[in-house]
Design a protein around this motif. Structure first.
Motif, PDB file in Angstrom:
ATOM      1  N   VAL A 120      -6.939  -6.637   9.675  1.00 57.00           N
ATOM      2  CA  VAL A 120      -7.226  -5.217   9.199  1.00 57.00           C
ATOM      3  C   VAL A 120      -7.900  -5.163   7.586  1.00 57.00           C
ATOM      4  O   VAL A 120      -6.592  -5.106   7.344  1.00 57.00           O
ATOM      5  N   PRO A 121      -8.858  -4.796   7.123  1.00 56.28           N
ATOM      6  CA  PRO A 121      -8.581  -4.698   5.465  1.00 56.28           C
ATOM      7  C   PRO A 121      -7.499  -3.373   5.393  1.00 56.28           C
ATOM      8  O   PRO A 121      -7.341  -1.870   5.660  1.00 56.28           O
ATOM      9  N   GLN A 122      -6.848  -3.248   4.497  1.00 57.28           N
ATOM     10  CA  GLN A 122      -5.745  -1.996   2.955  1.00 57.28           C
ATOM     11  C   GLN A 122      -6.415  -0.973   3.399  1.00 57.28           C
ATOM     12  O   GLN A 122      -5.511   0.040   4.282  1.00 57.28           O
ATOM     13  N   ASP A 123      -7.897  -0.798   3.368  1.00 52.90           N
ATOM     14  CA  ASP A 123      -7.836   1.239   3.123  1.00 52.90           C
ATOM     15  C   ASP A 123      -8.092   1.446   4.198  1.00 52.90           C
ATOM     16  O   ASP A 123      -8.301   2.470   4.597  1.00 52.90           O
ATOM     17  N   ALA A 124      -8.493   0.457   5.364  1.00 58.27           N
ATOM     18  CA  ALA A 124      -8.081   1.037   6.548  1.00 58.27           C
ATOM     19  C   ALA A 124      -7.403   1.077   7.546  1.00 58.27           C
ATOM     20  O   ALA A 124      -7.903   1.707   8.839  1.00 58.27           O
ATOM     21  N   VAL A 125      -5.840   0.322   7.109  1.00 53.92           N
ATOM     22  CA  VAL A 125      -4.901   0.741   7.834  1.00 53.92           C
ATOM     23  C   VAL A 125      -4.270   1.723   7.878  1.00 53.92           C
ATOM     24  O   VAL A 125      -4.434   1.456   9.602  1.00 53.92           O
ATOM     25  N   GLU A 126      -4.050   2.445   6.958  1.00 47.56           N
ATOM     26  CA  GLU A 126      -3.922   4.224   7.587  1.00 47.56           C
ATOM     27  C   GLU A 126      -4.003   4.671   8.725  1.00 47.56           C
ATOM     28  O   GLU A 126      -4.005   5.207   9.675  1.00 47.56           O
ATOM     29  N   PRO A 127      -5.447   4.819   8.910  1.00 49.94           N
ATOM     30  CA  PRO A 127      -6.036   5.712   9.439  1.00 49.94           C
ATOM     31  C   PRO A 127      -5.774   5.046  10.734  1.00 49.94           C
ATOM     32  O   PRO A 127      -6.205   6.008  11.547  1.00 49.94           O
ATOM     33  N   LEU A 128      -6.568   3.563  10.978  1.00 49.70           N
ATOM     34  CA  LEU A 128      -6.318   2.947  12.145  1.00 49.70           C
ATOM     35  C   LEU A 128      -5.145   2.872  12.785  1.00 49.70           C
ATOM     36  O   LEU A 128      -4.550   3.816  13.735  1.00 49.70           O
ATOM     37  N   VAL A 129      -3.871   2.739  12.208  1.00 47.93           N
ATOM     38  CA  VAL A 129      -2.817   2.651  12.724  1.00 47.93           C
ATOM     39  C   VAL A 129      -2.151   4.087  13.177  1.00 47.93           C
ATOM     40  O   VAL A 129      -1.624   4.068  14.396  1.00 47.93           O
ATOM     41  N   ASN A 152       2.707  -1.597   6.058  1.00 44.53           N
ATOM     42  CA  ASN A 152       3.054  -1.139   4.414  1.00 44.53           C
ATOM     43  C   ASN A 152       3.047   0.009   3.343  1.00 44.53           C
ATOM     44  O   ASN A 152       2.669   0.360   2.421  1.00 44.53           O
ATOM     45  N   GLY A 153       1.583   1.199   4.145  1.00 41.53           N
ATOM     46  CA  GLY A 153       1.847   2.249   3.694  1.00 41.53           C
ATOM     47  C   GLY A 153       2.700   2.792   2.806  1.00 41.53           C
ATOM     48  O   GLY A 153       2.319   3.499   1.151  1.00 41.53           O
ATOM     49  N   PRO A 154       3.781   3.020   3.242  1.00 39.71           N
ATOM     50  CA  PRO A 154       4.223   2.548   4.520  1.00 39.71           C
ATOM     51  C   PRO A 154       3.606   4.449   5.597  1.00 39.71           C
ATOM     52  O   PRO A 154       3.436   5.899   4.713  1.00 39.71           O
ATOM     53  N   PRO A 155       3.249   4.613   6.431  1.00 37.72           N
ATOM     54  CA  PRO A 155       3.666   5.690   7.171  1.00 37.72           C
ATOM     55  C   PRO A 155       4.434   6.360   6.885  1.00 37.72           C
ATOM     56  O   PRO A 155       5.784   6.597   6.124  1.00 37.72           O
ATOM     57  N   ALA A 156       3.925   7.720   6.791  1.00 37.66           N
ATOM     58  CA  ALA A 156       4.114   9.111   5.711  1.00 37.66           C
ATOM     59  C   ALA A 156       5.905   9.960   6.696  1.00 37.66           C
ATOM     60  O   ALA A 156       6.387  10.626   6.385  1.00 37.66           O
ATOM     61  N   LYS A 157       6.166   9.032   7.993  1.00 38.50           N
ATOM     62  CA  LYS A 157       7.356   9.752   8.453  1.00 38.50           C
ATOM     63  C   LYS A 157       8.630  10.023   8.046  1.00 38.50           C
ATOM     64  O   LYS A 157       8.535   7.942   7.725  1.00 38.50           O
ATOM     65  N   SER A 158       8.635  10.126   7.975  1.00 38.81           N
ATOM     66  CA  SER A 158      10.229  10.439   7.277  1.00 38.81           C
ATOM     67  C   SER A 158      11.663   9.854   8.256  1.00 38.81           C
ATOM     68  O   SER A 158      11.329  10.014   9.167  1.00 38.81           O
ATOM     69  N   GLY A 159      13.021  10.193   7.173  1.00 42.47           N
ATOM     70  CA  GLY A 159      13.933   9.453   7.942  1.00 42.47           C
ATOM     71  C   GLY A 159      14.559  10.054   8.878  1.00 42.47           C
ATOM     72  O   GLY A 159      14.511  11.736   8.683  1.00 42.47           O
ATOM     73  N   LEU A 160      14.776  10.519  10.251  1.00 45.38           N
ATOM     74  CA  LEU A 160      16.051  11.585  10.596  1.00 45.38           C
ATOM     75  C   LEU A 160      16.883  11.814   9.711  1.00 45.38           C
ATOM     76  O   LEU A 160      17.277  13.215   9.779  1.00 45.38           O
ATOM     77  N   PRO A 167      10.880   4.732   7.089  1.00 44.60           N
ATOM     78  CA  PRO A 167      11.439   3.896   7.052  1.00 44.60           C
ATOM     79  C   PRO A 167      10.906   2.728   8.318  1.00 44.60           C
ATOM     80  O   PRO A 167      10.996   2.316   8.834  1.00 44.60           O
ATOM     81  N   LEU A 168       8.981   3.055   9.126  1.00 52.89           N
ATOM     82  CA  LEU A 168       8.281   2.603   9.530  1.00 52.89           C
ATOM     83  C   LEU A 168       7.363   1.131   8.176  1.00 52.89           C
ATOM     84  O   LEU A 168       5.984   1.827   8.525  1.00 52.89           O
ATOM     85  N   ARG A 169       7.875   1.187   7.647  1.00 48.88           N
ATOM     86  CA  ARG A 169       7.537   0.005   6.524  1.00 48.88           C
ATOM     87  C   ARG A 169       7.643  -1.411   7.365  1.00 48.88           C
ATOM     88  O   ARG A 169       8.380  -1.860   7.763  1.00 48.88           O
ATOM     89  N   SER A 170       7.029  -2.148   7.495  1.00 48.38           N
ATOM     90  CA  SER A 170       6.129  -3.125   7.516  1.00 48.38           C
ATOM     91  C   SER A 170       5.531  -4.553   7.046  1.00 48.38           C
ATOM     92  O   SER A 170       4.716  -3.777   6.704  1.00 48.38           O
ATOM     93  N   PRO A 171       5.761  -5.584   7.032  1.00 49.24           N
ATOM     94  CA  PRO A 171       4.551  -6.757   6.433  1.00 49.24           C
ATOM     95  C   PRO A 171       2.945  -6.934   6.994  1.00 49.24           C
ATOM     96  O   PRO A 171       2.191  -6.748   6.031  1.00 49.24           O
ATOM     97  N   VAL A 172       3.766  -6.055   8.103  1.00 53.91           N
ATOM     98  CA  VAL A 172       1.483  -6.371   8.888  1.00 53.91           C
ATOM     99  C   VAL A 172       1.849  -5.587   9.177  1.00 53.91           C
ATOM    100  O   VAL A 172       2.718  -4.842  10.414  1.00 53.91           O
ATOM    101  N   PRO A 173       0.219  -4.361  10.260  1.00 52.53           N
ATOM    102  CA  PRO A 173       0.136  -3.619  10.328  1.00 52.53           C
ATOM    103  C   PRO A 173       0.289  -3.777  11.982  1.00 52.53           C
ATOM    104  O   PRO A 173      -0.031  -4.630  12.317  1.00 52.53           O
TER     105      PRO A 173
END
Length: 223
Positions: A120-129, A152-160, A167-173
């Motif tokens: 998935v292209p980088q600019d499409a990762v966040e809306p898709l996932v 690797n956006g990473p998702p906007a959700k913060s840690g508790l 915390p939801l950063r990863s090397p692969v979507p």
């Protein structure tokens, strides 16, 4: 490596399968993504992090999952033509997960399937996932499951425990399937139906650190 009984194109890769020649031909070009994900699981998820805001590893279940070979990776090749394709993919792996790890099985809590979307292209990762996770979460929760989004956006959700930590950063979507556990209440509390499902499963197993919050919110929601 596990092959789905009715669809041999669908396989679940284990850490011991990473010899490129052990992988099916159509997965060999994804060896670098598979290896990066296993390395991320071992180096990041199983260790403490200075920004986590609590002691212990980032994910307390991954160490046992890796050690007992219940940490399965799947690859969705190419870019989904639309979110519906990714939704169908995740429903397939959800159903397979339930066959592999029914809640009554002793290893159910440490079993997980990580579905990678490496093309998935980088600019499409966040809306898709992120969008697919939001679409599927209600039905996953309805079956006692959780679906998590990582990229690797990473998702906007913060840690508790630290609102500045992502915390939801990863090397692969990827989207991740696992069983709901008693500590998941903070991820479900904002949706009354999801909170209700949590209480059906864990009403007598709420962790001590969450009991006051759960009881307070149950009282507010009571008629």
């Amino acid at each position: 490596m596990l092959t789905h009984p009715s669809d041999p194109r669908r396989v679940l890769v284990e850490r011991s399968d990473l010899d490129p020649m052990a992988l099916p031909p159509d997965l060999r070009r994804y060896e670098i993504h598979l290896r990066a994900t296993f390395d991320w699981g071992r180096a990041y998820l199983t260790n403490p992090h200075p920004d986590l805001g609590r002691s212990g590893s980032v994910c307390p279940f991954v160490s046992a999952s890796l050690k007992r070979e219940r940490f399965f990776l799947a690859v969705h090749p190419g870019t989904p033509s639309d979110p519906a394709e990714a939704v169908d993919t995740m429903r397939f792996y959800r159903d397979w997960f339930l066959e592999l790890a029914p809640r009554s099985q002793p290893s159910a809590q440490i079993t997980t399937i990580l579905v990678l979307f490496p093309d998935v292209p980088q600019d499409a990762v966040e809306p898709l996932v992120d969008d697919v996770q939001a679409m599927l979460k209600p039905e996953y929760v309805g079956q006692g499951l959780m679906i998590g989004e990582f990229h690797n956006g990473p998702p906007a959700k913060s840690g508790l425990w630290n609102s500045d930590f992502r915390p939801l950063r990863s090397p692969v979507p990827m989207l991740v399937v696992r069983h709901m556990v008693p500590t998941d209440y903070p991820f479900l509390r904002d949706d009354p139906e999801q909170a209700r499902m949590y209480l059906e499963l864990f009403g007598d197993q709420v962790p001590a650190q969450l009991r006051d919050q759960v009881e307070r919110e149950r009282a507010v929601g009571a008629p």
